[in-house]
Scaffold this motif. Structure first.
Motif, short mmCIF file in Angstrom:
data_model
loop_
_atom_site.label_atom_id
_atom_site.label_comp_id
_atom_site.label_asym_id
_atom_site.label_seq_id
_atom_site.Cartn_x
_atom_site.Cartn_y
_atom_site.Cartn_z
N THR A 1 -2.13 1.63 11.15
CA THR A 1 -3.06 2.14 11.98
C THR A 1 -4.35 1.07 12.23
N VAL A 2 -4.62 1.03 13.52
CA VAL A 2 -6.04 -0.16 13.42
C VAL A 2 -7.12 0.81 14.31
N TRP B 1 -9.49 10.23 7.92
CA TRP B 1 -8.25 9.60 7.75
C TRP B 1 -8.05 8.93 6.31
N ALA B 2 -9.17 8.20 5.90
CA ALA B 2 -9.27 8.09 4.59
C ALA B 2 -8.97 8.83 3.32
N ALA B 3 -9.71 10.20 3.60
CA ALA B 3 -9.65 11.15 2.58
C ALA B 3 -8.19 11.52 2.44
N HIS B 4 -7.38 11.64 3.65
CA HIS B 4 -6.06 12.12 3.60
C HIS B 4 -5.25 11.00 2.96
N VAL C 1 -4.22 0.86 6.52
CA VAL C 1 -4.98 1.49 7.25
C VAL C 1 -6.30 -0.01 7.59
N LEU C 2 -6.16 -0.35 8.84
CA LEU C 2 -7.11 -1.57 9.07
C LEU C 2 -8.10 -1.13 9.96
#
Length: 367
Positions: free
Chosen positions: A59-60, A127-130, A113-114
């Motif tokens: 993902t970007v 998103w970071a937490a998941h 993750v970008l």
């Protein structure tokens, strides 16, 4: 109990948002990418999901948030980058214009993750937490299982760490750095996001005074990316403004598809590329397809992509353009080079199986 007595604000929110539920999550997870192709889904703003034949999922700029939700005191923070840029103080009316089309907590896997930069509409704490809390892993170049990495410029990494992402999970990149994710090679390139240059650490009255100072290093704040995939080379320009240095990137790399942030800039503001900027970017990059993004998300920057089409048709023969535009829709899938000749995206219309089963109508004349 009746339906009415059971209905609450919380039950309404849980049953309605995100508006697409897991529909797109299922599409992405179930998609099988043919050899020699790369599939992409537009997630809104500049968020893009990439998937390859080798099972790489990247993902970007995936972002799950929103814009203004209340008028508040009607004032913008004095150190906000837009206030720094043009000296405004009245609240920016940037309401989110298009629904968020995925449930980030429903995904089972991602490989990286970008982020192109650290503005709030290009990074997601959700998103970071998941990714962190679900224990997602990927494999490195040697096939060893590792935690999913978070990749971006220094300021993006600082933001992730502030949110609670372990520093060892993050990888700082600057122009020229290369990272391998399964069958994707990611090259960090120069950003031309001049709004990022006027972003200060504080948005309050104690903001850094920028007047008369040499700009801070763009490379610490923002990067562009070239993703070299089995289906072609994809250029993600983040929130870059137009720059003649696009021509250098176009000479250094063979670019197939380029994404550019397009918008209708309000009076006194220069934050998005205009229609002619998008065409100039494509010509300078020498890409084959140019895709405007970001035009969808903010009510006060919303633009009409038909303006690009009109200018493209007006100039393409005289300037002998070797590229053409592709006009996407949020939540849409684009597979390259399979879809290389498409000009417009339309969501699946359905009813492909009409008349394959008996109808339940009084007479055919009803049709």
């Amino acid at each position: 109990m009746s339906k009415i007595s059971e209905m609450t604000r919380e039950s309404w929110i849980n049953s309605t948002f995100p508006e697409w539920g897991t529909w797109l999550v299922e599409d992405i997870e179930q998609a099988v990418v043919p050899e020699g192709q790369v599939s992409m889904w537009w997630l809104g703003c500049t968020g893009v999901w990439f998937k390859t034949p080798g099972g790489a999922n990247v993902t970007v700029d995936l972002w799950c948030g929103n814009g203004k939700r209340t008028h508040g005191d009607g004032k913008m923070k004095v150190g906000h980058q837009m206030a720094n840029m043009c000296g405004c103080r009245t609240m920016q009316p940037n309401l989110r214009n298009v629904p968020f089309v995925i449930d980030p907590f429903a995904f089972k896997h991602v490989d990286a993750v970008l982020a192109t930069h650290y503005h709030q509409d290009h990074m997601s704490a959700e998103w970071a937490a998941h990714v962190i809390n679900s224990g997602m892993t990927t494999t490195d170049e040697n096939g060893k299982e590792i935690p999913v990495p978070f990749i971006g410029p220094e300021k993006s990494v600082e933001t992730w760490v502030k949110w609670g992402v372990p520093r060892e999970r993050c990888q700082v990149v600057k122009p020229g750095d290369t990272i391998k994710i399964k069958d994707i090679e990611i090259i960090a390139l120069d950003s031309f996001d001049r709004t990022c240059i006027v972003t200060t650490d504080s948005t309050g009255p104690d903001r850094e005074e920028l007047t008369g100072k040499c700009p801070t290093d763009m490379d610490e704040k923002a990067v562009n990316y070239l993703l070299k995939t089995p289906g072609g080379n994809i250029y993600h320009s983040g929130d870059s403004h137009f720059s003649i240095y696009f021509a250098k990137h176009g000479k250094d790399y063979d670019i197939d598809v380029a994404f550019g942030s397009f918008g209708e800039n309000p009076i006194g503001m220069q934050d998005k590329m205009t229609s002619i900027d998008v065409l100039r970017m494509a010509e300078n990059l020498q890409c084959k397809v140019v895709v405007p993004i970001h035009w969808d998300v903010w009510t006060n920057f919303q633009a009409d992509c038909e303006e690009i089409k009109v200018l493209y048709d007006f100039k393409k023969d005289r300037n002998e353009y070797k590229f053409h535009p592709f006009f996407w829709q949020v939540g849409g899938k684009y597979t390259y080079p399979q879809d290389k000749d498409k000009l417009y995206y339309h969501h699946r219309r359905g009813f492909e199986d009409c008349f394959e089963h008996p109808q339940n109508i009084p007479f055919r004349s009803c049709l």
